[in-house]
Design an enzyme around this catalytic site. Structure first.
Site, short mmCIF file in Angstrom:
data_model
loop_
_atom_site.label_atom_id
_atom_site.label_comp_id
_atom_site.label_asym_id
_atom_site.label_seq_id
_atom_site.Cartn_x
_atom_site.Cartn_y
_atom_site.Cartn_z
N ASN A 64 0.79 -1.24 0.00
CA ASN A 64 0.00 0.00 0.00
C ASN A 64 0.82 1.28 0.00
OD1 ASN A 64 -2.43 -1.28 -0.19
ND2 ASN A 64 -2.76 -1.36 2.03
N GLU A 128 -3.28 -0.45 -7.58
CA GLU A 128 -4.63 -0.60 -7.02
C GLU A 128 -5.23 0.80 -6.91
OE1 GLU A 128 -5.42 -0.96 -2.58
OE2 GLU A 128 -5.74 -3.03 -3.21
N TRP A 221 -9.35 -7.84 12.39
CA TRP A 221 -8.60 -7.46 11.17
C TRP A 221 -7.11 -7.49 11.48
CZ3 TRP A 221 -5.97 -2.56 10.62
CH2 TRP A 221 -5.28 -2.49 9.42
N ARG A 252 -14.65 -2.77 7.31
CA ARG A 252 -14.26 -4.06 6.75
C ARG A 252 -15.51 -4.85 6.35
NH1 ARG A 252 -10.37 -2.09 5.74
NH2 ARG A 252 -8.24 -2.32 6.52
N ASP A 354 -7.99 -11.59 -3.81
CA ASP A 354 -7.77 -10.47 -2.90
C ASP A 354 -7.86 -10.93 -1.45
OD1 ASP A 354 -9.76 -7.68 -1.76
OD2 ASP A 354 -7.58 -7.80 -1.89
N HIS A 391 -1.13 2.24 9.43
CA HIS A 391 -2.28 2.37 8.52
C HIS A 391 -2.85 3.78 8.75
CE1 HIS A 391 -5.85 1.46 6.25
NE2 HIS A 391 -5.50 0.20 6.06
N SER A 438 3.13 -2.07 4.94
CA SER A 438 4.18 -3.09 5.05
C SER A 438 5.50 -2.58 4.50
CB SER A 438 3.75 -4.36 4.32
OG SER A 438 3.56 -4.08 2.94
O1 SFD Z 1 -4.74 -3.15 3.09
C1 SFD Z 1 6.77 -9.49 19.73
N1 SFD Z 1 -1.32 -4.10 6.22
C2 SFD Z 1 -1.11 -3.88 4.86
N2 SFD Z 1 0.02 -3.32 4.39
C3 SFD Z 1 0.27 -3.31 3.03
O2 SFD Z 1 1.32 -2.82 2.61
N3 SFD Z 1 -0.64 -3.87 2.14
C4 SFD Z 1 -1.83 -4.42 2.53
O3 SFD Z 1 -2.62 -4.93 1.74
C5 SFD Z 1 -2.14 -4.28 3.95
N4 SFD Z 1 -3.40 -4.76 4.46
C6 SFD Z 1 -3.32 -5.42 5.70
C7 SFD Z 1 -2.31 -5.03 6.63
C8 SFD Z 1 -2.27 -5.62 7.91
C9 SFD Z 1 -3.23 -6.61 8.22
C10 SFD Z 1 -3.20 -7.26 9.57
C11 SFD Z 1 -4.23 -7.02 7.25
C12 SFD Z 1 -4.27 -6.40 5.97
C13 SFD Z 1 -5.22 -8.09 7.54
C14 SFD Z 1 -0.47 -3.39 7.19
C15 SFD Z 1 0.90 -4.05 7.42
O4 SFD Z 1 0.75 -5.39 7.68
C16 SFD Z 1 1.57 -3.32 8.59
O5 SFD Z 1 1.68 -1.97 8.23
C17 SFD Z 1 2.98 -3.82 8.93
O6 SFD Z 1 3.01 -5.20 9.07
C18 SFD Z 1 3.45 -3.16 10.25
O7 SFD Z 1 4.76 -3.64 10.50
P1 SFD Z 1 5.37 -3.76 12.00
O8 SFD Z 1 6.71 -4.31 11.87
O9 SFD Z 1 5.17 -2.46 12.72
O10 SFD Z 1 4.38 -4.80 12.73
P2 SFD Z 1 4.29 -6.38 12.47
O11 SFD Z 1 4.65 -6.71 11.07
O12 SFD Z 1 2.95 -6.80 12.97
O13 SFD Z 1 5.41 -6.99 13.42
C19 SFD Z 1 5.32 -6.99 14.82
C20 SFD Z 1 6.30 -8.07 15.29
O14 SFD Z 1 6.47 -7.99 16.71
C21 SFD Z 1 6.39 -9.30 17.27
N5 SFD Z 1 5.98 -9.13 18.67
N6 SFD Z 1 7.97 -10.09 19.76
C22 SFD Z 1 8.50 -10.34 20.99
N7 SFD Z 1 7.84 -10.03 22.16
C23 SFD Z 1 6.63 -9.43 22.16
N8 SFD Z 1 6.03 -9.13 23.31
C24 SFD Z 1 6.03 -9.14 20.88
N9 SFD Z 1 4.84 -8.58 20.50
C25 SFD Z 1 4.84 -8.57 19.14
C26 SFD Z 1 5.36 -10.03 16.38
O15 SFD Z 1 5.48 -11.43 16.50
C27 SFD Z 1 5.80 -9.50 15.01
O16 SFD Z 1 6.88 -10.25 14.52
S1 SFD Z 1 -4.62 -3.60 4.41
O17 SFD Z 1 -5.78 -4.18 4.91
O18 SFD Z 1 -4.08 -2.56 5.28
P1 AMP Z 2 -7.92 -1.01 3.47
O1 AMP Z 2 -8.34 -2.13 2.59
O2 AMP Z 2 -9.03 -0.25 4.08
O3 AMP Z 2 -6.91 -1.44 4.44
O4 AMP Z 2 -7.19 0.07 2.51
C1 AMP Z 2 -6.13 -0.30 1.69
C2 AMP Z 2 -5.59 0.96 1.05
O5 AMP Z 2 -6.61 1.60 0.28
C3 AMP Z 2 -5.14 2.03 2.06
O6 AMP Z 2 -4.04 2.73 1.50
C4 AMP Z 2 -6.35 2.95 2.18
O7 AMP Z 2 -5.97 4.25 2.58
C5 AMP Z 2 -6.87 2.93 0.74
N1 AMP Z 2 -8.33 3.12 0.66
C6 AMP Z 2 -9.28 2.30 1.13
N2 AMP Z 2 -10.52 2.77 0.86
C7 AMP Z 2 -10.34 3.94 0.17
C8 AMP Z 2 -11.23 4.92 -0.41
N3 AMP Z 2 -12.56 4.80 -0.31
N4 AMP Z 2 -10.65 6.01 -1.03
C9 AMP Z 2 -9.30 6.14 -1.11
N5 AMP Z 2 -8.40 5.25 -0.58
C10 AMP Z 2 -8.93 4.17 0.04
#
Ligand code: SFD
Ligand code: AMP
Length: 624
Positions: A64, A128, A221, A252, A354, A391, A438
């Site tokens: 993203n 996207e 989520w 969601r 997706d 996010h 990510s």
């Molecule tokens: O669209 C300990 N995210 C998405 N990012 C994208 O780039 N594209 C997508 O399509 C994304 N979608 C999405 C996303 C997340 C989720 C859950 C879903 C869908 C269902 C967001 C990214 O995933 C997110 O931005 C990054 O992963 C954040 O990275 P970081 O490093 O801040 O967090 P992490 O990857 O969750 O890692 C955390 C680590 O810490 C460990 N941990 N280890 C030891 N002791 C403890 N006490 C600990 N607590 C945690 C974990 O095990 C992990 O390794 S969309 O929907 O947004």
């Molecule tokens: P999400 O599936 O909600 O996690 O969103 C994935 C990516 O799409 C993120 O970068 C959001 O900011 C973007 N996004 C989701 N919905 C919209 C929308 N209605 N308009 C513009 N960006 C969006």
């Protein structure tokens, strides 16, 4: 379980990376490069296995954050203003720009490591949306392999520990010199001594009562295994935190938490009320009240939520993602019948992929309800609040920005260092730099990893942790096992005992308090000073009762500490929502006693806990 049976394992290193997720993998990769050049040691510690840990455990269907700078698609300034606008003005431009200028190189790295990125006929990435590119799911396996390979190339100076749950920071005066935790598989208590510590343990989930219940409990989520360890670690070290009020409430697909981005952006789908009305159109006058952010494009995420919540409040639900209309419209644009049929097949598979790439339970939900997205719309709803600054939320540690981009007030020596010497943060652990996702979290990990190695070289003296400190921390961390051992025979049901509380019950109570008093889903995300103050009162009792948490085994011990971490996230959230006397993110939370945005609150609301006195301080910081 007899705590005397626990062995104490002491690990000495230079840079200690806590977490094994996206930011941690970026840090391990980058830091290993600079550590090799300067004979430094790097150690990664994850509570799970890095290939399948953190938010990307299930995979992702898109990256993203990708700007396409080399193609001139976007500028860094474009991205900075997009993020600032989406967070209603509250963002650190220096931090967002620093990630944006490096993120494309990280994505190219993922591709070189084997991540399949969708390409069009000319070989360009398939977007996207303006900032998002489509991928075929398995990013975490590929990225963690890259990190582990880099550590291995360091020879004995590179190491990683998995299935170690980190609980506490270790301090030496005003400097963080390590961390303690325990194995979730063996009776071992770990002490990590380090010159620099990077906190990248992700965000927090299940602080608020989730929508999912009974057989669905645990479905969310953002992953339930990110439980606020980052916030607790930085707070307990005495570091300043920012934007703790800026929760993220994602919309969601209902009940299975499938993301909506691909539908809104790639499939150009609309969401409507039950009458088929597009509320983003019918309610757009409301956006004027939140100008200049409400009247900018795209409409900020929280305001998209807010208009939907108003529809529901007026009884116009359910709200539907019109997947059917979107797919039929895309197919109707193709005059040639044979080509239209081929396109329909392609869109059907993209629609299922997706979710199969990222949120498998959504695909299961469709299958178990006989839903064909090209024929039937799906309900969407606002989830429970999460703490995730990568996010559209912003909560995390207040960190130093890059010397060349940050105003003086926002730079104090090393990129991404918190206000505590030797403690760094990135990804969901650092605040006020939203929409990094990510790829941006990985990139921010790289930035922090490099700076932390520089800190290690500038502070070559070995650090020391006294035996007394270790004994005291071991006693504290393992206490729930002792409490259970001492009292579990008092009653005939291990979970019901007046002498202790089990972690699940503790979590349920915390979630109830937050949901009802701090503006959870059950109360339409509304709260006020009166409710927040009452909520704080109940949190005080939770803190007392946390002393009586009991664990029958290592898994429950982890659950105990996960919920103590959640409790601290809850407190910093309530204190900061109380502090900010306005409503700035309707759709995330609404202060009924301060129902509008105020110019004098166009600032960062920061907070700090003093390890010496136990006092909390609230701080306003200027937006520069
Ligand atoms: O669209 C300990 N995210 C998405 N990012 C994208 O780039 N594209 C997508 O399509 C994304 N979608 C999405 C996303 C997340 C989720 C859950 C879903 C869908 C269902 C967001 C990214 O995933 C997110 O931005 C990054 O992963 C954040 O990275 P970081 O490093 O801040 O967090 P992490 O990857 O969750 O890692 C955390 C680590 O810490 C460990 N941990 N280890 C030891 N002791 C403890 N006490 C600990 N607590 C945690 C974990 O095990 C992990 O390794 S969309 O929907 O947004
Ligand atoms: P999400 O599936 O909600 O996690 O969103 C994935 C990516 O799409 C993120 O970068 C959001 O900011 C973007 N996004 C989701 N919905 C919209 C929308 N209605 N308009 C513009 N960006 C969006």
């Amino acid at each position: 379980m007899n705590i005397d049976s626990f062995e104490t394992v002491i690990v000495e290193t230079d840079l200690l990376i806590l977490g094994g997720g996206m930011a941690a993998c970026g840090a391990a990769f980058e830091a290993s490069h600079w550590a090799k050049k300067n004979n430094q040691r790097v150690t990664v510690v994850d509570k799970a296995a890095m290939e399948r840990s953190g938010a990307v455990a299930m995979g992702l269907s898109a990256i993203n954050l990708y700007l396409g700078l080399s193609k001139g698609n976007n500028t860094i300034e474009d991205y900075v203003s997009y993020v600032k606008n989406d967070l209603m003005g509250i963002a650190r431009k220096d931090l967002v720009a620093n990630i944006a200028r490096h993120v494309d190189s990280s994505v190219h790295l993922f591709e070189k490591w084997g991540l399949p990125i969708w390409k069009d006929d000319e070989g360009n990435y398939v977007n996207e949306g303006r900032w998002q590119i489509m991928i075929h799911g398995e990013s975490k396996n590929i990225v963690s392999e890259g990190a582990k390979t880099a550590l291995k190339e360091l020879g004995e100076n590179g190491s990683y520990y998995e299935r170690i749950f980190i609980t506490e920071p270790v301090m030496f005066g005003d400097r963080c010199v390590g961390a303690v935790g325990f194995s979730v598989r063996e009776n071992k208590f770990y002490v990590f001594k380090a010159k620099a510590v990077l906190d990248v343990m992700g965000g927090a989930v299940h602080v608020f009562r989730p929508r999912s219940v009974g057989e669905g409990l645990g479905r969310s989520w953002y992953p339930p295994f990110n439980s606020g360890a980052s916030t607790y670690f930085t707070l307990k070290s005495g570091a300043e935190m920012t934007c703790q009020e800026v929760r993220f409430v994602p919309v969601r697909f209902k009940d299975s938490y499938g993301p909506v981005g691909a539908w809104f952006l790639l499939f150009k789908s609309k969401a409507t009320n039950a009458k088929g009305e597009d509320y983003m159109e019918t309610r757009k006058a409301e956006l004027e009240n939140w100008a200049p952010y409400g009247t900018s494009k795209p409409t900020p995420t929280n305001l998209r939520n807010y208009l939907m919540l108003q529809e529901l409040e007026e009884g116009n639900g359910p709200i539907y993602m019109r997947t059917d209309e979107a797919i039929q419209k895309l197919v109707a644009e193709i005059p040639d019948e044979k080509e239209a049929k081929r396109k329909m097949k392609e869109l059907e598979s993209e629609a299922w992929e997706d979710f199969l790439d990222m949120t498998v339970s959504q695909a299961l939900n469709w299958a178990s309800h006989n839903i064909m997205p090209e024929e039937t719309p799906s309900e969407i709803s606002a989830c429970e609040p999460y703490f995730i600054s990568s996010h559209s939320g912003a909560s995390g540690a207040w960190i130093s920005g890059p010397k060349d981009l940050a105003p003086d007030e926002h730079h104090w020596g090393y990129d991404n260092m918190t206000t505590v010497k030797g403690l760094f943060a990135a990804g969901d652990a650092s605040g006020a730099s939203s929409h990094k996702f990510s790829s941006g979290s990985f990139t921010e990990g790289r930035i922090a990893g490099k700076a932390a190695i520089a800190f290690c070289m500038d502070h070559p003296d070995p650090v020391d942790i006294s035996d007394e400190q270790i004994a005291e921390l071991k006693e504290k961390v393992l206490q729930p096992l002792k409490t259970f051992e001492e009292h579990h025979n008092y009653s005939n049901d291990e979970d019901v005992n007046p002498n202790f509380i089990k972690p699940k019950m503790f979590m349920f109570r915390l979630q109830k308090i937050m949901d009802e008093y701090a503006g959870g889903a059950a109360v339409g995300f509304k709260t006020s000073e009166a409710l927040l103050t009452k909520g704080m009162e109940y949190l005080e009792y939770m803190k007392e009762d946390s002393e009586k948490l009991a664990a029958s085994d290592l898994n429950e011990l982890m659950r105990c500490w996960e919920n103590v971490h959640r409790m601290w996230q809850a407190e910093s959230h309530i204190r900061t929502v109380l502090f900010r006397e306005e409503t700035r993110w309707p759709g995330y939370y609404f202060r009924t006693d301060f129902p509008s945005m105020k110019a004098d609150w166009e600032v960062f609301a920061n907070c700090k806990w003093d390890p010496e006195t136990g006092e909390w301080t609230m701080i306003k910081r200027e937006i520069l």
